[in-house]
Design a protein around this motif. Sequence first.
Motif, PDB file in Angstrom:
ATOM      1  N   GLU A   2       0.858  -1.260  -0.008  1.00 16.96           N
ATOM      2  CA  GLU A   2       0.047  -0.114  -0.160  1.00 16.96           C
ATOM      3  C   GLU A   2       0.826   1.161  -0.092  1.00 16.96           C
ATOM      4  N   VAL A   3       0.424   2.083  -0.837  1.00 11.65           N
ATOM      5  CA  VAL A   3       1.118   3.441  -0.930  1.00 11.65           C
ATOM      6  C   VAL A   3       0.760   4.406   0.038  1.00 11.65           C
ATOM      7  N   ILE A   4       1.306   5.315   0.552  1.00  9.69           N
ATOM      8  CA  ILE A   4       1.190   6.431   1.485  1.00  9.69           C
ATOM      9  C   ILE A   4       1.552   7.459   1.134  1.00  9.69           C
ATOM     10  N   ALA A  21      -4.266   4.733  -6.486  1.00  8.52           N
ATOM     11  CA  ALA A  21      -5.820   4.313  -6.158  1.00  8.52           C
ATOM     12  C   ALA A  21      -6.387   3.296  -6.954  1.00  8.52           C
ATOM     13  N   GLY A  24      -4.256  -0.013  -6.188  1.00  7.20           N
ATOM     14  CA  GLY A  24      -4.402  -0.530  -4.835  1.00  7.20           C
ATOM     15  C   GLY A  24      -4.980   0.563  -3.790  1.00  7.20           C
ATOM     16  N   VAL A  25      -4.902   0.064  -2.590  1.00  9.23           N
ATOM     17  CA  VAL A  25      -5.069   0.804  -1.578  1.00  9.23           C
ATOM     18  C   VAL A  25      -4.192   2.009  -1.196  1.00  9.23           C
ATOM     19  N   VAL A  26      -4.522   3.410  -1.024  1.00  6.45           N
ATOM     20  CA  VAL A  26      -3.633   4.415  -0.902  1.00  6.45           C
ATOM     21  C   VAL A  26      -4.078   4.780   0.674  1.00  6.45           C
ATOM     22  N   ARG A  27      -3.098   5.081   1.311  1.00  9.51           N
ATOM     23  CA  ARG A  27      -3.203   5.352   2.578  1.00  9.51           C
ATOM     24  C   ARG A  27      -3.010   6.868   2.794  1.00  9.51           C
ATOM     25  N   VAL A  37      -8.312   6.099   3.958  1.00 11.40           N
ATOM     26  CA  VAL A  37      -7.803   5.255   2.911  1.00 11.40           C
ATOM     27  C   VAL A  37      -8.627   5.378   1.652  1.00 11.40           C
ATOM     28  N   CYS A  39      -9.036   4.427  -2.598  1.00 15.82           N
ATOM     29  CA  CYS A  39      -8.912   3.332  -3.522  1.00 15.82           C
ATOM     30  C   CYS A  39     -10.183   3.525  -4.564  1.00 15.82           C
ATOM     31  N   VAL A  43     -10.970  -1.569  -7.124  1.00 16.09           N
ATOM     32  CA  VAL A  43      -9.999  -2.069  -5.948  1.00 16.09           C
ATOM     33  C   VAL A  43     -10.918  -2.452  -4.692  1.00 16.09           C
ATOM     34  N   LYS A  47     -11.207  -6.032  -2.792  1.00 13.61           N
ATOM     35  CA  LYS A  47     -11.020  -6.268  -1.318  1.00 13.61           C
ATOM     36  C   LYS A  47     -12.191  -6.655  -0.613  1.00 13.61           C
TER      37      LYS A  47
END
Length: 96
Positions: A2-4, A21, A24-27, A37, A39, A43, A47
């Motif tokens: 996951e990307v932050i 996003a 995948g999930v972006v924080r 979060v 996305c 995605v 999930k």
Amino acid sequence: MEVIYPSTALAKEQAKVKQAAREGVVRITEHGSAAFVFCSEEVFEDKIQEAVEEAMMLQNIRNAIKQGREDYKAGRYIEGTEAARAETMRRHSSND
């Protein structure tokens, strides 16, 4: 993985955040702490599907363990390799 991104990236790097996003999930953090979060819809649906499949698998495992314990208590078990092999053959031939 996951990307932050910091919350400021939503304004300064929209295209980059949106692309991440889609994959995948972006924080999103605020003041260095986890806050949100983000996305894509696809995605998100993936999930949810993964979570449902994992929950179903865990429930199946719990059910199998429970059934195994009940079978053992009731004496429905086989001891030894030869006995197991014979029972397998018996069940296989009764299905024909």
